[in-house]
Design a protein around this motif. Sequence first.
Motif, PDB file in Angstrom:
ATOM      1  N   PRO A  53     -18.474  31.721  -0.776  1.00 43.92           N
ATOM      2  CA  PRO A  53     -17.381  32.785  -0.363  1.00 43.92           C
ATOM      3  C   PRO A  53     -17.666  33.699   0.625  1.00 43.92           C
ATOM      4  CG  PRO A  53     -18.528  33.703  -2.498  1.00 43.92           C
ATOM      5  CD  PRO A  53     -19.321  32.299  -1.770  1.00 43.92           C
ATOM      6  N   VAL A  54     -16.751  33.625   1.648  1.00 50.22           N
ATOM      7  CA  VAL A  54     -16.942  34.701   2.855  1.00 50.22           C
ATOM      8  C   VAL A  54     -15.890  35.504   3.104  1.00 50.22           C
ATOM      9  CG1 VAL A  54     -17.052  34.565   5.430  1.00 50.22           C
ATOM     10  CG2 VAL A  54     -18.245  32.790   3.976  1.00 50.22           C
ATOM     11  N   THR A  93     -20.030  47.331   5.043  1.00 53.59           N
ATOM     12  CA  THR A  93     -21.420  47.535   4.761  1.00 53.59           C
ATOM     13  C   THR A  93     -21.541  47.922   3.266  1.00 53.59           C
ATOM     14  OG1 THR A  93     -21.631  49.791   5.164  1.00 53.59           O
ATOM     15  CG2 THR A  93     -21.654  48.168   7.106  1.00 53.59           C
ATOM     16  N   GLN A  94     -20.487  48.852   2.466  1.00 54.87           N
ATOM     17  CA  GLN A  94     -20.806  49.029   1.217  1.00 54.87           C
ATOM     18  C   GLN A  94     -20.207  47.897   0.476  1.00 54.87           C
ATOM     19  OE1 GLN A  94     -21.420  52.590   0.093  1.00 54.87           O
ATOM     20  NE2 GLN A  94     -22.138  52.015   2.227  1.00 54.87           N
ATOM     21  N   TYR A  95     -19.232  47.113   0.739  1.00 52.31           N
ATOM     22  CA  TYR A  95     -18.876  45.908   0.043  1.00 52.31           C
ATOM     23  C   TYR A  95     -20.217  44.962   0.100  1.00 52.31           C
ATOM     24  CZ  TYR A  95     -13.929  46.298  -0.894  1.00 52.31           C
ATOM     25  OH  TYR A  95     -12.665  46.972  -1.498  1.00 52.31           O
ATOM     26  N   ALA A  96     -20.728  44.761   1.015  1.00 58.95           N
ATOM     27  CA  ALA A  96     -21.880  43.851   1.438  1.00 58.95           C
ATOM     28  C   ALA A  96     -23.074  43.972   0.571  1.00 58.95           C
ATOM     29  CB  ALA A  96     -22.180  43.780   2.842  1.00 58.95           C
ATOM     30  N   LYS A  97     -23.302  45.289   0.427  1.00 60.61           N
ATOM     31  CA  LYS A  97     -24.256  45.957  -0.489  1.00 60.61           C
ATOM     32  C   LYS A  97     -24.299  45.728  -1.917  1.00 60.61           C
ATOM     33  CE  LYS A  97     -26.267  49.674   2.495  1.00 60.61           C
ATOM     34  NZ  LYS A  97     -26.516  51.249   2.530  1.00 60.61           N
ATOM     35  N   LEU A 130     -21.492  43.696  -3.301  1.00 57.02           N
ATOM     36  CA  LEU A 130     -21.076  42.156  -3.686  1.00 57.02           C
ATOM     37  C   LEU A 130     -21.966  41.311  -2.909  1.00 57.02           C
ATOM     38  CD1 LEU A 130     -17.166  42.674  -3.354  1.00 57.02           C
ATOM     39  CD2 LEU A 130     -18.520  43.174  -5.314  1.00 57.02           C
ATOM     40  N   THR A 131     -23.131  41.324  -3.667  1.00 58.48           N
ATOM     41  CA  THR A 131     -24.099  40.151  -3.198  1.00 58.48           C
ATOM     42  C   THR A 131     -23.955  38.839  -3.228  1.00 58.48           C
ATOM     43  OG1 THR A 131     -25.415  40.193  -4.930  1.00 58.48           O
ATOM     44  CG2 THR A 131     -25.931  42.034  -3.147  1.00 58.48           C
ATOM     45  N   SER A 134     -25.265  39.418   5.517  1.00 56.89           N
ATOM     46  CA  SER A 134     -24.045  39.941   5.098  1.00 56.89           C
ATOM     47  C   SER A 134     -24.191  41.471   5.650  1.00 56.89           C
ATOM     48  CB  SER A 134     -23.982  39.992   3.375  1.00 56.89           C
ATOM     49  OG  SER A 134     -22.634  40.455   3.202  1.00 56.89           O
ATOM     50  N   GLY A 135     -23.116  42.103   5.703  1.00 55.59           N
ATOM     51  CA  GLY A 135     -22.982  43.546   6.052  1.00 55.59           C
ATOM     52  C   GLY A 135     -23.390  43.533   7.789  1.00 55.59           C
ATOM     53  N   ARG A 136     -23.150  42.612   8.189  1.00 55.66           N
ATOM     54  CA  ARG A 136     -23.362  42.655   9.779  1.00 55.66           C
ATOM     55  C   ARG A 136     -21.971  43.160  10.572  1.00 55.66           C
ATOM     56  NH1 ARG A 136     -24.349  36.937  11.053  1.00 55.66           N
ATOM     57  NH2 ARG A 136     -23.341  36.536   9.058  1.00 55.66           N
TER      58      ARG A 136
END
Length: 232
Positions: free
Chosen positions: A126-127, A168-172, A174-175, A219-221
């Motif tokens: 998932p992306v 960035t908050q989602y990426a941290k 929702l790993t 992720s988080g880029r």
Amino acid sequence: MTITFITGANKGLGYETARRLIAHGHTVLLGARDAKAGTAAAAELGARFVQIDVTDDESVAAAATDVEKHEGAVDVLINNAGIHGAHGDPSGLTGADILSVLDVNVVGVVRTTTAFLPLLRRSADPVIVNVSSAMGSLAATHDPSRPESKAIAPAYTASKAALTMLTTQYAKSLTDIRINAADPGYTATDLNGNTGPQTVTEGTDAVVGLATEGPGHGSGRFVDRTGEIAWS
């Protein structure tokens, strides 16, 4: 077959992203608020139209239900829908001016992401790609060599700064999902009166790249068409 849902995809960057991803073999679900324009765009591209107004909870929920019924899952969610809002001298800016832009550009992303998470979690890879902008970057807007430093668009720039940080908050958290932000660059679209020097194809390079890069990437880029960029 990769199933990709794109918001605000009846024109501009969203439409070109849909066209390019269909060429990559994706099954594209073209999301748009305007049913007439969305239906026409989907027919032109060979996509399936799904009506969605990202400012309306019921509309977003209905879109997710529609996709669950027809496709059953989503591999890539591209949060592309956005508006520019008031620009120029901010002396007369009102709270309503800011709220209307944030409602689409930031809160709309939250609504759509929350509604589509169950469908994304049915995917093997998932992306989520959030279409942000260097217009929300302190570094870019203070660099006189960059076009972002010349623009006065308080609502839009604030919303894109918020969206990049939201990413960035989602990426941290929702790993299990790869979540990144894309900067299209200064691209000629209706959003800026078609004044940007880049074509819509150039403007979608970062979005398409993130949507097609495959497993194993970070992720988080924050990414533009030349690669990963710093955001400050």
